[in-house]
Design a protein around this motif. Structure first.
Motif, PDB file in Angstrom:
ATOM      1  N   THR A 357       3.426 -38.190 -44.807  1.00  0.00           N
ATOM      2  CA  THR A 357       3.015 -39.101 -43.741  1.00  0.00           C
ATOM      3  C   THR A 357       2.744 -40.457 -44.387  1.00  0.00           C
ATOM      4  OG1 THR A 357       0.591 -38.907 -43.830  1.00  0.00           O
ATOM      5  CG2 THR A 357       1.776 -37.169 -42.651  1.00  0.00           C
ATOM      6  N   ARG A 358       2.886 -41.518 -43.606  1.00  0.00           N
ATOM      7  CA  ARG A 358       2.584 -42.853 -44.124  1.00  0.00           C
ATOM      8  C   ARG A 358       1.082 -43.100 -44.197  1.00  0.00           C
ATOM      9  NH1 ARG A 358       6.649 -46.709 -44.414  1.00  0.00           N
ATOM     10  NH2 ARG A 358       8.682 -46.041 -43.628  1.00  0.00           N
ATOM     11  N   ARG A 389      11.911 -37.085 -42.337  1.00  0.00           N
ATOM     12  CA  ARG A 389      11.184 -38.264 -41.883  1.00  0.00           C
ATOM     13  C   ARG A 389      12.098 -39.493 -41.871  1.00  0.00           C
ATOM     14  NH1 ARG A 389       5.786 -39.673 -41.199  1.00  0.00           N
ATOM     15  NH2 ARG A 389       5.835 -41.745 -40.308  1.00  0.00           N
ATOM     16  N   GLU A 393      12.770 -41.733 -38.504  1.00  0.00           N
ATOM     17  CA  GLU A 393      12.464 -43.161 -38.391  1.00  0.00           C
ATOM     18  C   GLU A 393      13.715 -43.961 -38.024  1.00  0.00           C
ATOM     19  OE1 GLU A 393      10.226 -44.890 -41.543  1.00  0.00           O
ATOM     20  OE2 GLU A 393       8.647 -43.360 -41.481  1.00  0.00           O
ATOM     21  N   GLU A 422       0.096 -43.788 -37.156  1.00  0.00           N
ATOM     22  CA  GLU A 422       1.329 -43.480 -37.889  1.00  0.00           C
ATOM     23  C   GLU A 422       2.487 -44.310 -37.335  1.00  0.00           C
ATOM     24  OE1 GLU A 422       3.363 -41.405 -40.931  1.00  0.00           O
ATOM     25  OE2 GLU A 422       1.245 -41.188 -40.426  1.00  0.00           O
ATOM     26  N   LEU A 425       2.297 -47.993 -38.311  1.00  0.00           N
ATOM     27  CA  LEU A 425       2.800 -48.240 -39.662  1.00  0.00           C
ATOM     28  C   LEU A 425       4.323 -48.288 -39.681  1.00  0.00           C
ATOM     29  CD1 LEU A 425       0.456 -45.948 -41.809  1.00  0.00           C
ATOM     30  CD2 LEU A 425       0.445 -48.433 -41.712  1.00  0.00           C
ATOM     31  N   VAL A 426       4.954 -47.376 -38.942  1.00  0.00           N
ATOM     32  CA  VAL A 426       6.416 -47.330 -38.906  1.00  0.00           C
ATOM     33  C   VAL A 426       6.978 -48.592 -38.254  1.00  0.00           C
ATOM     34  CG1 VAL A 426       8.404 -46.110 -37.928  1.00  0.00           C
ATOM     35  CG2 VAL A 426       6.504 -44.810 -38.901  1.00  0.00           C
ATOM     36  N   ASN A 429       6.547 -51.692 -40.258  1.00  0.00           N
ATOM     37  CA  ASN A 429       7.515 -51.709 -41.356  1.00  0.00           C
ATOM     38  C   ASN A 429       8.863 -52.262 -40.873  1.00  0.00           C
ATOM     39  OD1 ASN A 429       8.451 -50.993 -44.068  1.00  0.00           O
ATOM     40  ND2 ASN A 429       9.599 -49.358 -43.059  1.00  0.00           N
ATOM     41  N   ARG A 463      -3.878 -43.175 -47.121  1.00  0.00           N
ATOM     42  CA  ARG A 463      -2.936 -43.132 -48.236  1.00  0.00           C
ATOM     43  C   ARG A 463      -3.188 -44.337 -49.140  1.00  0.00           C
ATOM     44  NH1 ARG A 463       1.348 -39.903 -48.604  1.00  0.00           N
ATOM     45  NH2 ARG A 463       2.894 -40.359 -50.206  1.00  0.00           N
TER      46      ARG A 463
END
Length: 634
Positions: A357-358, A389, A393, A422, A425-426, A429, A463
């Motif tokens: 996971t991020r 993953r 994405e 989560e 974050l994706v 990015n 993380r």
């Protein structure tokens, strides 16, 4: 009146610490020991005193100044603000006189601690108050402000609660002659997780949640009516994490008279309060009677005893617990129970993610001892193998680009705690890499903003790479990309098009996501993407499985038919639960190997099949027991 263990502790302190250290009193507060002194400098100059006490007592030792040394609060606050560097960005200073403590909230707590702890030592010596340092979120959080002030306001009451808890924990020890486990919810189903663990002396609950997708009142709550003793006789509640199917019914225990500790991590306490207050508010808006009130949630908060990962904690005279990182949501923990002096060791996995996971570092798989494992199986069926993953994405980006290119909107129903962050974050990015259409706007609605703020107050649970960004004031959760939407904005957001909307609840059971769904469903250029588990009977599951029409009630009270014409996608690779292969890998790599497994938190067919597979594959006797099936562990 002193109890025997407190007398023993005082004798050890007296024998270990020199008289010139000025110890004035010793107290046991829950699972910790507080030593009050008229000479705090002696302890700071001789750190070996605390180390020696901790080694002998096997407890966390808190050194505090005697109340006679406490400075006037107004004067002390001025002095504290002079001692702490301005760069620490202190946002609040509140005194808790019953504990001889001062809660200092700062954006940079390290500067409040100081090099070698010197700044904190200066505060203690010059004001008498021991700093309890908490981190400010990088964005405003009403719930954090409310919780922290609530804890300060009731500091005196909380101290009495901790003293009474200690008296119960450290009563006369006895070796349990029997140990049994009774599922009160969450077995052969997903929802209303609740397990009762009993010994001859002790009764505790592991979680106490609700079934948010229940189709009838009988399926909504744990079988508390099966408990054949008053709830006031419960010794403790242990909360694994802040999702409603695990925490959602704990305030009801307090409504019914329970007045005992709730053990959890600090983020779990705060996130649970956020979700519980929201559930009450939603019920009020829908003119439904909620099973408990805000008063019961606030009462629960007084009794929360927060622990860190891998911190061994006595919760009864014959049970110790330790939380281990479960990699599911912020602060989530698998719970290790050491029962008796080695009589039995139980691990309650709760919800776990054995994969990338991020948001979080890897799940813990190492335990000191393990006889019985209670393991979740949300995605435990043979066919529950999720895509990688990386592929997930890429697919999310493709679906969003296709929808936005047509002028449509994308709805992502997310659990406000976990999946929302989560996905942030994706998407952030994608934004940093320039992969989103420049005209695309991303909106956060529902509880997600508050939940994300709480994440920034506890970066140590994130993380490592995300933690560094938060500490460097570059939090992805406060990126300029994300705009906060209010209920009155929703029509305009949909009308303008090219919007990506992250909204709770994750199963379309209510809240902002359902409101957007009703507005967006009939337009075929819009897309809904499911990124989390959809419970049996939930609106999300029905839409996911192809429901094309449904009756809805308009604001004027009229009922009309809603046609579901929008594009429907499911992306399972973002789940915070382990899929089939990850569950198998978890069992294979778990150390030590359990002697027995009880499979829970999954639909009936999945738990039965997975238990059979584990029995054959790993030679670990595994069962899929039903709710109310008591199992004797010893």
């Amino acid at each position: 009146m002193e109890f025997q263990y407190l007398k023993e502790v005082k004798e050890i302190v007296q024998a270990t610490v020199p008289e010139d250290a000025g110890v004035s009193s010793v107290d046991i507060e829950g699972p910790e020991i507080a030593v009050y002194t008229k000479n705090p400098k002696a302890f700071h100059d001789n750190e070996s005193y605390v180390k020696a006490l901790a080694q002998q007592l096997k407890k966390k030792i808190n050194i505090r100044a005697d109340k006679s040394l406490l400075m006037d609060e107004k004067e002390a606050k001025e002095k504290i603000l002079r001692i702490i560097p301005e760069d620490a960005k202190v946002s609040d200073v509140q005194f808790m006189e019953p504990f001889s403590e001062v809660m200092i909230e700062a954006l940079k707590p390290g500067l409040v601690i100081g090099n070698g702890g010197q700044t904190s030592k200066d505060i203690i010596i010059q004001t008498g108050s021991t700093p309890k340092i908490v981190r400010s979120p990088t964005q405003p959080s009403e719930i954090l402000v409310g919780i922290r002030r609530h804890l300060v306001k009731y500091a005196g009451e909380r101290k009495k609660i901790l003293q009474e808890t200690a008296r119960k924990i450290y009563s006369e020890k006895c070796q349990p002659s029997w140990i049994r486990l009774t599922p009160l919810g969450g077995f052969r189903q997903v929802g209303r997780s609740c397990i009762m663990v009993e010994t001859r002396k002790t009764k505790i609950l592991l979680d106490c949640g609700v079934n948010v997708a229940a189709q009838s009142p009988e399926e909504e709550y744990p079988y508390l009516d099966a408990i054949r003793f008053p709830l006031t006789e419960l010794d403790a509640v242990v909360l694994s994490h802040a999702h409603m199917d695990h925490c959602g019914f704990i305030p009801y225990l307090f409504k019914m008279g329970y007045r005992g500790p709730v053990y959890c991590t600090e983020p779990t306490r705060d996130l649970s309060a956020l979700l519980l207050f929201d559930a009450i508010e939603i019920s009020a808006k829908e003119n439904k009677e909620h099973p408990f009130s805000e008063r019961d949630v606030k009462e629960m908060l007084k009794y929360c005893i927060t622990r860190e990962y891998r911190e061994v904690t006595d919760i009864a005279n014959d049970i110790r617990i330790t939380f281990h990182n479960a990699e599911h949501i912020l602060g989530s923990g698998s719970v290790h129970l050491h029962i008796g002096e080695g009589a039995h060791n139980l691990v309650y996995s709760a919800d776990i993610k054995y994969g990338f996971t991020r948001l979080f570092n890897n799940v813990d798989i190492n335990y000191p001892r393990l006889e019985t494992l209670v393991l979740e199986s949300t995605y435990g069926a043979k066919e529950d193998v999720k895509p990688s993953r990386e592929d997930t994405e890429a697919q999310l980006l493709r679906v969003m680009q296709e929808t936005v290119s047509q002028g449509g909107n994308v709805l992502l129903p997310v659990f406000a705690v976990g999946r929302a962050q989560e996905l942030q974050l994706v998407i952030e990015n994608y934004y940093r890499k320039g992969l989103l259409d420049p005209e695309t706007k991303v909106y956060i609605d529902g509880l997600t903003r508050e939940s994300s703020a709480i994440h920034t107050a506890y970066p140590e649970y994130l993380r490592t790479i995300v933690q560094k960004r938060v500490l460097q004031n570059d939090s992805p959760f406060t990126s300029e990309l994300f705009q906060v939407a209010k209920p009155e904005d929703r029509d305009n957001i949909i009308k303008q098009g090219k919007s990506i909307i992250l909204a709770s609840s994750g199963m379309l059971t209510g809240g902002a996501s359902l409101s957007y769904f009703y507005r967006m469903a009939e337009n075929p250029v819009n897309t809904i993407i499911f990124v989390g588990y959809q419970g049996e009977g939930s609106m999300g599951r029905k839409v996911q499985q192809g429901l094309k029409t449904m009756p809805i009630t308009e604001n004027d009270g009229r009922t009309r038919k809603l046609n579901v014409n929008m594009r429907i996608e499911t992306l399972d690779g973002f789940s915070g639960h382990s899929d089939r292969n990850e569950l198998v890998a978890y069992m294979r790599n778990l150390k030590p190997k359990p002697k027995r497994a009880l499979i829970n938190h999954g639909e009936a067919a999945k738990t039965v099949e997975l238990s059979r597979y584990f029995s054959a594959k790993f030679m670990v006797p595994s069962q899929s027991i039903r709710n109310l099936d008591t199992v004797r562990l010893k």
